[in-house]
Design a protein around this motif. Structure first.
Motif, PDB file in Angstrom:
ATOM      1  N   TYR A   1      -0.971   1.493  -5.775  1.00 11.84           N
ATOM      2  CA  TYR A   1      -1.796   1.506  -4.565  1.00 11.84           C
ATOM      3  C   TYR A   1      -1.530   2.736  -3.700  1.00 11.84           C
ATOM      4  O   TYR A   1      -0.383   3.104  -3.443  1.00 11.84           O
ATOM      5  CB  TYR A   1      -1.532   0.250  -3.722  1.00 11.84           C
ATOM      6  CG  TYR A   1      -1.722  -1.063  -4.452  1.00 11.84           C
ATOM      7  CD1 TYR A   1      -2.660  -1.179  -5.500  1.00 11.84           C
ATOM      8  CD2 TYR A   1      -0.973  -2.174  -4.109  1.00 11.84           C
ATOM      9  CE1 TYR A   1      -2.828  -2.390  -6.171  1.00 11.84           C
ATOM     10  CE2 TYR A   1      -1.140  -3.391  -4.768  1.00 11.84           C
ATOM     11  CZ  TYR A   1      -2.062  -3.484  -5.806  1.00 11.84           C
ATOM     12  OH  TYR A   1      -2.225  -4.679  -6.452  1.00 11.84           O
ATOM     13  N   GLY A   2      -2.614   3.332  -3.229  1.00 10.91           N
ATOM     14  CA  GLY A   2      -2.526   4.408  -2.257  1.00 10.91           C
ATOM     15  C   GLY A   2      -2.825   3.889  -0.855  1.00 10.91           C
ATOM     16  O   GLY A   2      -3.014   2.684  -0.650  1.00 10.91           O
ATOM     17  N   THR A   3      -2.877   4.804   0.090  1.00  5.30           N
ATOM     18  CA  THR A   3      -3.107   4.388   1.486  1.00  5.30           C
ATOM     19  C   THR A   3      -4.314   5.089   2.094  1.00  5.30           C
ATOM     20  O   THR A   3      -4.439   5.215   3.305  1.00  5.30           O
ATOM     21  CB  THR A   3      -1.872   4.716   2.355  1.00  5.30           C
ATOM     22  OG1 THR A   3      -1.553   6.096   2.165  1.00  5.30           O
ATOM     23  CG2 THR A   3      -0.693   3.857   2.008  1.00  5.30           C
ATOM     24  N   GLU A   4      -5.214   5.561   1.252  1.00  6.58           N
ATOM     25  CA  GLU A   4      -6.381   6.262   1.784  1.00  6.58           C
ATOM     26  C   GLU A   4      -7.449   5.283   2.263  1.00  6.58           C
ATOM     27  O   GLU A   4      -7.398   4.102   1.965  1.00  6.58           O
ATOM     28  CB  GLU A   4      -6.957   7.186   0.704  1.00  6.58           C
ATOM     29  CG  GLU A   4      -6.060   8.385   0.428  1.00  6.58           C
ATOM     30  CD  GLU A   4      -6.390   9.056  -0.896  1.00  6.58           C
ATOM     31  OE1 GLU A   4      -7.531   8.891  -1.365  1.00  6.58           O
ATOM     32  OE2 GLU A   4      -5.489   9.714  -1.442  1.00  6.58           O
ATOM     33  N   GLY A   5      -8.416   5.849   2.991  1.00 11.81           N
ATOM     34  CA  GLY A   5      -9.591   5.074   3.379  1.00 11.81           C
ATOM     35  C   GLY A   5      -9.408   4.288   4.666  1.00 11.81           C
ATOM     36  O   GLY A   5      -8.323   4.209   5.233  1.00 11.81           O
ATOM     37  N   ASP A   6     -10.515   3.696   5.097  1.00 15.49           N
ATOM     38  CA  ASP A   6     -10.529   2.977   6.363  1.00 15.49           C
ATOM     39  C   ASP A   6      -9.569   1.799   6.378  1.00 15.49           C
ATOM     40  O   ASP A   6      -9.047   1.416   7.421  1.00 15.49           O
ATOM     41  CB  ASP A   6     -11.948   2.448   6.646  1.00 15.49           C
ATOM     42  CG  ASP A   6     -12.918   3.597   6.856  1.00 15.49           C
ATOM     43  OD1 ASP A   6     -12.429   4.725   7.074  1.00 15.49           O
ATOM     44  OD2 ASP A   6     -14.144   3.377   6.779  1.00 15.49           O
ATOM     45  N   PHE A   7      -9.367   1.206   5.212  1.00 16.67           N
ATOM     46  CA  PHE A   7      -8.497   0.025   5.142  1.00 16.67           C
ATOM     47  C   PHE A   7      -7.054   0.396   4.797  1.00 16.67           C
ATOM     48  O   PHE A   7      -6.225  -0.459   4.573  1.00 16.67           O
ATOM     49  CB  PHE A   7      -9.030  -0.963   4.099  1.00 16.67           C
ATOM     50  CG  PHE A   7     -10.372  -1.549   4.426  1.00 16.67           C
ATOM     51  CD1 PHE A   7     -10.475  -2.748   5.130  1.00 16.67           C
ATOM     52  CD2 PHE A   7     -11.548  -0.907   4.031  1.00 16.67           C
ATOM     53  CE1 PHE A   7     -11.719  -3.284   5.425  1.00 16.67           C
ATOM     54  CE2 PHE A   7     -12.785  -1.447   4.326  1.00 16.67           C
ATOM     55  CZ  PHE A   7     -12.885  -2.638   5.027  1.00 16.67           C
ATOM     56  N   LYS A   8      -6.788   1.701   4.685  1.00 20.15           N
ATOM     57  CA  LYS A   8      -5.444   2.181   4.322  1.00 20.15           C
ATOM     58  C   LYS A   8      -4.962   1.538   3.015  1.00 20.15           C
ATOM     59  O   LYS A   8      -3.793   1.187   2.854  1.00 20.15           O
ATOM     60  CB  LYS A   8      -4.421   1.887   5.440  1.00 20.15           C
ATOM     61  CG  LYS A   8      -4.806   2.489   6.776  1.00 20.15           C
ATOM     62  CD  LYS A   8      -4.444   3.974   6.830  1.00 20.15           C
ATOM     63  CE  LYS A   8      -4.887   4.626   8.132  1.00 20.15           C
ATOM     64  NZ  LYS A   8      -5.980   5.613   7.947  1.00 20.15           N
ATOM     65  N   PHE A   9      -5.906   1.380   2.115  1.00 20.77           N
ATOM     66  CA  PHE A   9      -5.584   0.800   0.809  1.00 20.77           C
ATOM     67  C   PHE A   9      -6.530   1.431  -0.196  1.00 20.77           C
ATOM     68  O   PHE A   9      -7.742   1.340  -0.050  1.00 20.77           O
ATOM     69  CB  PHE A   9      -5.769  -0.721   0.852  1.00 20.77           C
ATOM     70  CG  PHE A   9      -5.374  -1.421  -0.427  1.00 20.77           C
ATOM     71  CD1 PHE A   9      -4.031  -1.668  -0.722  1.00 20.77           C
ATOM     72  CD2 PHE A   9      -6.345  -1.827  -1.354  1.00 20.77           C
ATOM     73  CE1 PHE A   9      -3.673  -2.307  -1.903  1.00 20.77           C
ATOM     74  CE2 PHE A   9      -5.981  -2.468  -2.531  1.00 20.77           C
ATOM     75  CZ  PHE A   9      -4.653  -2.706  -2.802  1.00 20.77           C
ATOM     76  N   SER A  10      -5.964   2.092  -1.195  1.00 24.53           N
ATOM     77  CA  SER A  10      -6.817   2.818  -2.134  1.00 24.53           C
ATOM     78  C   SER A  10      -6.234   2.758  -3.540  1.00 24.53           C
ATOM     79  O   SER A  10      -5.113   2.292  -3.750  1.00 24.53           O
ATOM     80  CB  SER A  10      -6.951   4.275  -1.685  1.00 24.53           C
ATOM     81  OG  SER A  10      -5.670   4.883  -1.605  1.00 24.53           O
TER      82      SER A  10
ATOM     83  N   PRO B   1       0.844  -1.201   0.000  1.00 25.82           N
ATOM     84  CA  PRO B   1       0.000   0.000   0.000  1.00 25.82           C
ATOM     85  C   PRO B   1       0.880   1.252   0.000  1.00 25.82           C
ATOM     86  O   PRO B   1       1.859   1.318   0.750  1.00 25.82           O
ATOM     87  CB  PRO B   1      -0.796  -0.126   1.301  1.00 25.82           C
ATOM     88  CG  PRO B   1      -0.822  -1.592   1.591  1.00 25.82           C
ATOM     89  CD  PRO B   1       0.493  -2.124   1.084  1.00 25.82           C
ATOM     90  N   GLY B   2       0.564   2.188  -0.847  1.00 20.98           N
ATOM     91  CA  GLY B   2       1.376   3.393  -0.929  1.00 20.98           C
ATOM     92  C   GLY B   2       2.467   3.336  -1.983  1.00 20.98           C
ATOM     93  O   GLY B   2       3.180   4.318  -2.210  1.00 20.98           O
TER      94      GLY B   2
END
Ligand code: ZN
Lengths: 554, 419
Positions: free
Chosen positions: A271-280, A243-244
């Motif tokens: 992959y990003g780290t946004e959202g409740d699951f830290k995966f975006s 993530p990220g």
């Protein structure tokens, strides 16, 4: 024999032909202009109402090399579910996640594919890659030779050897291992894992060598360009699956200084780290970066739901991911001061948030990258899904309502985290032909493949037009390989053996002055025995080599 | 007379490729870097060159025709041995596919100890060059390594230089279980290997205890199988402290019931060490005489290692059911084809069934088989490919002489054509 394919609707983007009805003539394996001397046609196929494209090319699929055989051996239960009977003309075997070589060749041909490229050929084990591909019937093949975690290169870089010496080493290796391009996997990371580093960022130094992944990428990309190798450096980036990692990927694109670079299975690097699951989803930024940087090409590595097995040279990341193994068994290997591999079975689930979002990210990238000449249709077989899922993937790209129906079934939180529903684009037949044929031939540097103009080899696929694109692309009416009818109504009717595509860049022979003592002192094979000779490919009477010109050459 | 250098050996399994061999007609003499395994195997003289049908000399064509005749209309032929090169194995599998045969590698019951562990939980392994340059601690379990591979220590441990070790003589060697038969494991500076002997049958317990200690579990026992727990604790500590520890085992030596569980325990020790932050790798010492080659080629052709049955028209794998010895002795098989291109003393199993033998020239039989076809040896009489004992690297075998002997692949393809 003169063959006439009459009246098909032709999609030949390399020639600028987008759905025009025309005849195609084939003689001695090649496409020719309409004969003017009134010679009789020996065999005519009435293709009126049918779609005609050149044979499809998979530019990144793991069909040869040791890791595939580890994956096969690891998963007998997967094979038991897909046994393939022998016929009077075909060999038996089995399929699904990592099919046996014969079955892989047949199934590719049955889907209209006529060439496949193995992207992770370890130089020390290139023999196995070629032997497995040598037992893969019908399709042409080739491989990208892996460098970047080999101790010899890292020693050269630490010793500040000049680019010329590195170019010689790269060219020497490519000749010795018989590849058509150069691949780098987690630049330096496979090597760093051997020194117990568990992650390696783009600008992080190997704990033993004085080099960073960014320097390795720049050095190898420059070597590829300066040697005139058509296929850009084929890059499996750092931080796969983390993530990220979107930032790393953007940084990699920026940091290559405008040199040609192909980013493979980019989905796994977006992959990003946004959202409740830290995966975006980082698809929008990645697609924008590709759109803005004309030196960059990418294939997607789409994931599709179900059981598969991931087989990668990236044992650093595969080791980190082993806890997701399903079934729970996995293999990691360090290999010969050259590379490594990791094999981890995976089951992608539509009700798993991460998997569902991965699915959406791949599709977003496909649909947001504007230029179909710079994005390629892959599942990184078998990593994202087996190659047999391509017709389904094509439907997802060509049919928005089908795509949205599928989207509605995945993990609800993943649905909220993707913009997929709002993307209206539907790929056209011409765009599919670009990404799976014309563009692929161009990016690999295949002369006279991937197009239907006179002089090209007659690799031709004929489909019956069907608004259900999955059905259409699953079962071509006819597939011709080098002018021979090999598939009829989706079934193999003749078994042929494709050629092996290579390039042979020049180098200064004096590189062996450094290599020979290195081999003698540190490796387990003599330099002379390391080099693969031409007859190893051709001695069984089936294989052959086709060398393609370098850039700038005639 | 010519001398050929950098000759790779298909016999020792190590893929040693530094032999020099003098060729005088069909006579070979190893002039450099031979060993007790390789030299006799290379130097063995050619005996028969003519095929025999029921003991009578016959042409190659007559012999392959007769072999096809014996295989025709069989219900469950067995192709055993599988000791050949890659092309030989390719032809063997093609014939098996066509004739519906069981394919069974002669050492499968040994290889199975590794395969079952792999197929149940996987492993983390390494290869020879990594061991040569990185290994600072080698734990040898239940195996007399130098008896298996005489030059192993000289080539891969006591090499003059390694890329990542200041002094290779400082490598630490520990034997757990079987003691070494010679002194090859003594370092060039005289440092002897640490040896913790136990009976083979006790290895499962010893491995389990070591596994527990690596995980940090406390053991109440003072010793296991005569080995003090404190000694095992020392090994666990050394494994954790090593830069690049390697745990080596030879499946052939683990000749006790359910040895695969011990292999699995060793593999899990490696995984646990890596999980806990130390690099460590396993090294399953694979076989000789084409064992790895058979499993590799069968692997990519059928998806399974080399114990498969093609009777139903597609490959089926069962590591127990298709044991050729069992099939022959309980009456399930109805013909035997034995392939052994390396070792003329590896005779086919005894059977009253129609028997075809395709083997290295010089094989001597109590009773001549129905068909015997002497073939050339890969790496001597023809070029080829073979896998090393680390199961990764394929080596290119050279042709050293013109013997006129056909290759296994030629003979098996001819039988397949005639079928
Ligand atoms: Zn890949």
């Amino acid at each position: 024999m003169l063959i006439k394919l009459t009246g098909g609707t032709v999609y030949d983007p390399a020639s600028g032909i987008d759905g025009q009805q025309q005849d195609i003539y084939v003689q001695d394996g090649r496409i020719i202009d309409a004969p003017k001397d009134g010679r009789p046609v020996d065999k005519e196929y009435d293709l009126r109402g049918k779609v005609v494209m050149s044979g499809a090319i998979d530019m990144h699929t793991h069909i040869g090399g040791g890791k595939g055989n580890i994956a096969r051996t690891l998963l007998p239960e997967d094979h038991r579910q897909d046994p393939v009977h022998r016929t009077s003309i075909t060999r038996s075997g089995n399929g699904h996640a990592m099919p046996s070589t014969y079955v892989a060749g047949y199934r590719y041909a049955e889907m209209g594919y006529t060439a496949c490229f193995e992207p992770a050929v370890l130089p020390i084990n290139a023999r196995q890659a070629h032997m497995e591909m040598g037992d893969t019937p019908i399709v042409d093949k080739g491989g990208y030779v892996m460098l970047g975690s080999d101790d010899f290169l890292l020693r050269m870089m630490t010793a500040n050897k000049d680019q010329k010496a590195i170019n010689d080493y790269v060219a020497w290796t490519l000749n010795a291992a018989k590849g058509i391009g150069i691949k780098v996997v987690n630049a330096g990371g496979i090597n760093a894992f051997k020194f117990n580093q568990r992650k390696l960022d783009l600008d992080e130094k190997n704990s033993h060598y004085d080099v960073t992944p960014r320097q390795i990428l720049q050095t190898l990309a420059r070597a590829v360009k300066e040697l005139g190798i058509t296929h850009p450096l084929h890059v499996h980036g750092c931080n796969l699956g983390v993530p990220g990692n979107l930032e790393t990927t953007l940084n990699t694109i920026q940091g290559i200084d405008g040199l040609p670079m192909h980013l493979t299975h980019i989905q796994f690097h977006s992959y990003g780290t946004e959202g409740d699951f830290k995966f975006s989803s980082g698809a929008a930024q990645i697609a924008e970066a590709i759109n803005n940087n004309k030196n960059i090409t990418a294939d997607v590595g789409q994931i599709l739901f179900g059981q598969t097995v991931t087989a990668s040279g990236d044992n650093m990341r595969q080791h980190a991911n082993h806890r997701f193994a399903s079934p729970n068994k996995w293999v990691c290997m360090d290999i010969e001061c050259d590379a490594g591999c990791g094999v981890v079975p995976f089951k992608y689930k539509d009700q798993n948030f991460v998997n569902a979002l991965q699915w959406a990210i791949g599709l977003e990238i496909f649909l947001l990258v504007e230029d179909p000449w710079r994005i390629f249709l892959t599942t990184d077989h078998p990593n994202g899904a087996p190659f047999t899922s391509y017709p389904h993937l094509i439907r997802l790209l060509m049919d928005r309502s089908f795509r949205n129906d599928m989207l509605a079934t995945i993990h609800p939180e993943a649905q909220k985290m993707t913009t997929l529903a709002s993307i209206e684009r539907e790929y056209t037949l011409n765009e599919i032909a670009i990404m799976t044929r014309a563009g692929a031939a161009r990016i690999i540097g295949l002369k006279d493949r991937g197009a239907l103009s006179a002089g090209n080899w007659a690799d031709i696929t004929v489909y019956t037009e069907n608004s259900d694109r999955q059905t259409m692309f699953t079962k071509p009416d006819y597939v011709f390989k080098d002018g021979e009818l090999v598939v009829k109504d989706g079934e193999v009717v003749k078994v042929t053996w494709g050629t092996t595509h290579i390039v042979k860049p020049d180098y200064d022979l004096s590189i062996e002055k450094d290599l020979k003592p290195y081999f003698d002192k540190y490796l387990t094979m003599k330099l002379g025995n390391f080099k693969i000779s031409d007859d190893e490919i051709s001695e069984d009477g089936r294989g052959s080599l086709t060398a393609h010109p370098l850039r700038g050459a005639a | 007379m010519t001398e050929i250098t950098e000759v790779p050996s298909p016999f020792c399994g190590m893929g040693t490729d530094d032999l020099s061999i003098q060729v005088d007609g069909t006579t070979l003499k190893v002039t450099a870097n031979g060993c007790s395994v390789n030299t006799p195997a290379f130097e063995q003289a050619i005996a028969d060159t003519v095929p025999r049908i029921a003991g009578q000399a016959a042409s190659l064509e007559a012999a392959t025709t007769k072999a096809a005749e014996l295989l025709r209309n069989t219900h469950q032929p067995v192709i055993g041995g599988c000791a050949t090169d890659v092309n030989g194995m390719r032809a063997l599998l093609a014939l098996a596919d066509k004739s519906g045969a069981v394919v069974d590698n002669l050492n499968f019951n040994i290889a199975r100890r590794n395969l079952l562990a792999l197929q149940d939980s996987g492993w983390m392994n390494t290869t020879l060059a990594e061991l040569k340059n990185r290994c600072d601690l080698l734990l040898i379990v239940g195996t007399d390594l130098e008896a298996f591979a005489p030059r192993f220590f000289e080539k891969y441990l006591w090499n003059e230089e390694a890329m990542f070790l200041d002094n290779t003589a400082n490598r630490e060697i520990i034997y757990l279980g079987k003691a070494p038969s010679g002194n090859a494991s003594t370092s060039p500076t005289g440092q002897k290997a640490r040896v913790l002997p136990c009976a083979d049958a006790d290895l499962p317990d010893v491995a389990a205890a070591l596994s527990a200690l690596v995980k940090g579990h406390l053991l109440n026992a003072q010793s296991v199988a005569g080995i003090a727990i404190s000694e095992l604790q020392l090994i666990a500590d050394k494994l954790k402290a090593a830069q690049y520890g390697v745990i080596l085992w030879g499946a052939a030596a683990l000749a006790f019931d359910q040895a695969e569980l011990t292999v699995q325990t060793l593999c899990n020790i490696v995984k646990d060490l890596n999980q806990a932050g130390t690099r460590c790798s396993g090294f399953p010492l694979g076989g000789k005489e084409g064992d790895q080659t058979a499993n590799q080629v069968c692997g990519w052709t059928t998806g399974y290692p080399a114990r498969v049955n093609f009777a139903r028209g597609y490959p089926e794998y069962d590591p127990y059911l298709y044991d050729s010895q069992t099939l022959l002795s309980n009456g399930e098989a109805d013909a035997l084809l034995w392939v052994q291109a390396f070792n003329s003393s590896a005779l086919p199993p005894k059977t009253h069934l129609p028997t075809i033998v395709i083997a290295r020239s010089g094989m001597k039989f109590e009773k001549d088989p129905d068909v015997f076809i002497p073939v050339g040896t890969p790496g001597i009489d023809h070029a080829g490919h073979a896998y090393r004992l680390d199961n990764v690297v394929a080596i290119r075998l050279k042709k050293l002489r013109d013997s006129g002997l056909p290759s296994t692949a030629e003979v098996l393809s001819a039988i397949e054509q005639a079928l």
